[in-house]
Write a protein that holds these residues in place. Sequence first.
Motif, PDB file in Angstrom:
ATOM      1  N   THR A 101       0.693  -1.239  -0.027  1.00 16.36           N
ATOM      2  CA  THR A 101       0.048   0.000  -0.003  1.00 16.36           C
ATOM      3  C   THR A 101       0.941   1.156  -0.021  1.00 16.36           C
ATOM      4  O   THR A 101       1.675   1.466   0.858  1.00 16.36           O
ATOM      5  CB  THR A 101      -1.032   0.282   1.162  1.00 16.36           C
ATOM      6  N   VAL A 102       0.631   2.199  -0.858  1.00 15.73           N
ATOM      7  CA  VAL A 102       1.210   3.519  -0.775  1.00 15.73           C
ATOM      8  C   VAL A 102       0.586   4.304   0.111  1.00 15.73           C
ATOM      9  O   VAL A 102      -0.608   4.536   0.514  1.00 15.73           O
ATOM     10  CB  VAL A 102       0.840   4.018  -2.034  1.00 15.73           C
ATOM     11  N   LYS A 103       1.666   4.847   1.245  1.00 14.62           N
ATOM     12  CA  LYS A 103       1.149   5.618   2.173  1.00 14.62           C
ATOM     13  C   LYS A 103       1.385   7.264   2.045  1.00 14.62           C
ATOM     14  O   LYS A 103       2.499   7.488   1.330  1.00 14.62           O
ATOM     15  CB  LYS A 103       1.756   5.093   3.322  1.00 14.62           C
ATOM     16  N   TYR A 145       3.662  10.928  -1.346  1.00 17.22           N
ATOM     17  CA  TYR A 145       3.213   9.533  -0.906  1.00 17.22           C
ATOM     18  C   TYR A 145       4.299   8.600  -0.992  1.00 17.22           C
ATOM     19  O   TYR A 145       5.194   9.097  -1.902  1.00 17.22           O
ATOM     20  CB  TYR A 145       1.952   9.145  -1.643  1.00 17.22           C
ATOM     21  N   TYR A 146       4.707   7.670  -0.432  1.00 19.05           N
ATOM     22  CA  TYR A 146       5.797   6.790  -0.439  1.00 19.05           C
ATOM     23  C   TYR A 146       5.230   5.149  -0.483  1.00 19.05           C
ATOM     24  O   TYR A 146       4.335   4.919   0.082  1.00 19.05           O
ATOM     25  CB  TYR A 146       6.652   7.061   0.534  1.00 19.05           C
ATOM     26  N   VAL A 147       6.188   4.475  -0.862  1.00 16.07           N
ATOM     27  CA  VAL A 147       5.827   2.886  -0.671  1.00 16.07           C
ATOM     28  C   VAL A 147       6.962   2.549   0.277  1.00 16.07           C
ATOM     29  O   VAL A 147       7.975   2.503   0.217  1.00 16.07           O
ATOM     30  CB  VAL A 147       6.252   2.347  -2.156  1.00 16.07           C
ATOM     31  N   PRO A 148       6.322   1.747   1.279  1.00 14.58           N
ATOM     32  CA  PRO A 148       6.964   1.199   2.451  1.00 14.58           C
ATOM     33  C   PRO A 148       8.112   0.201   1.849  1.00 14.58           C
ATOM     34  O   PRO A 148       7.688  -0.327   0.881  1.00 14.58           O
ATOM     35  CB  PRO A 148       6.104   0.608   3.523  1.00 14.58           C
ATOM     36  N   VAL A 149       9.139  -0.103   2.483  1.00 20.83           N
ATOM     37  CA  VAL A 149      10.028  -0.772   2.387  1.00 20.83           C
ATOM     38  C   VAL A 149       9.431  -2.307   2.287  1.00 20.83           C
ATOM     39  O   VAL A 149       8.529  -2.633   3.241  1.00 20.83           O
ATOM     40  CB  VAL A 149      11.537  -0.915   3.398  1.00 20.83           C
TER      41      VAL A 149
END
Length: 196
Positions: A101-103, A145-149
């Motif tokens: 999920t993108v956060k 927005y970012y993608v978690p590792v």
Amino acid sequence: MKVAIVKYNAGNIYSVAYALKRLGINPIITADPAELRAADKVIFPGVGEALTTMQHLRETGLDKVIRDLKQPVLGICLGMQLMCASSEEGNTPCLGIFDTTVKRFIPQRHEDKVPHMGWNTLTDVKSGLFSDQLANKFVYFVHSYYVPVNEHTVATTDYILPFSAAMQKDNFFATQFHPEKSGTVGELILQNFINL
């Protein structure tokens, strides 16, 4: 070598085309499913907002076309985020290529600015497009927005927290940063993708 750039309602397509031309590649910019399927390589760039972009991809059938591509595909910025399962931006269901999920970035300190904008380094670089010579090199980011590792992360960057700077799964490659705006480092990554 036939390189196709996915044409849809997100910006930044032409800067990617210019970057490829500097490498001697004359890409086609197309939304035609047959042309995308016939290309040797496909680039899925993007600057924009997840919800309206995914609506456009579904309405045009490009969502299924992109998911089903068998040749190397490179997602850039919003393109990478749309390859994930969902995004907190508009609570948007996305393409589901990467099961994550993108956060949204949540600032932790006064100096944490969102969007994350500017040059930052690549760390924990794995193989493939992102060879060891790219470790600790600077690339250019613009994103809120970012993608978690996750298990598909092949390069990391730290801003507020560590996040996925790049991912890979099967024939799908993705960068949160903009290789087309990242100088010689970005050119090397695009050339590595062309050489796959």
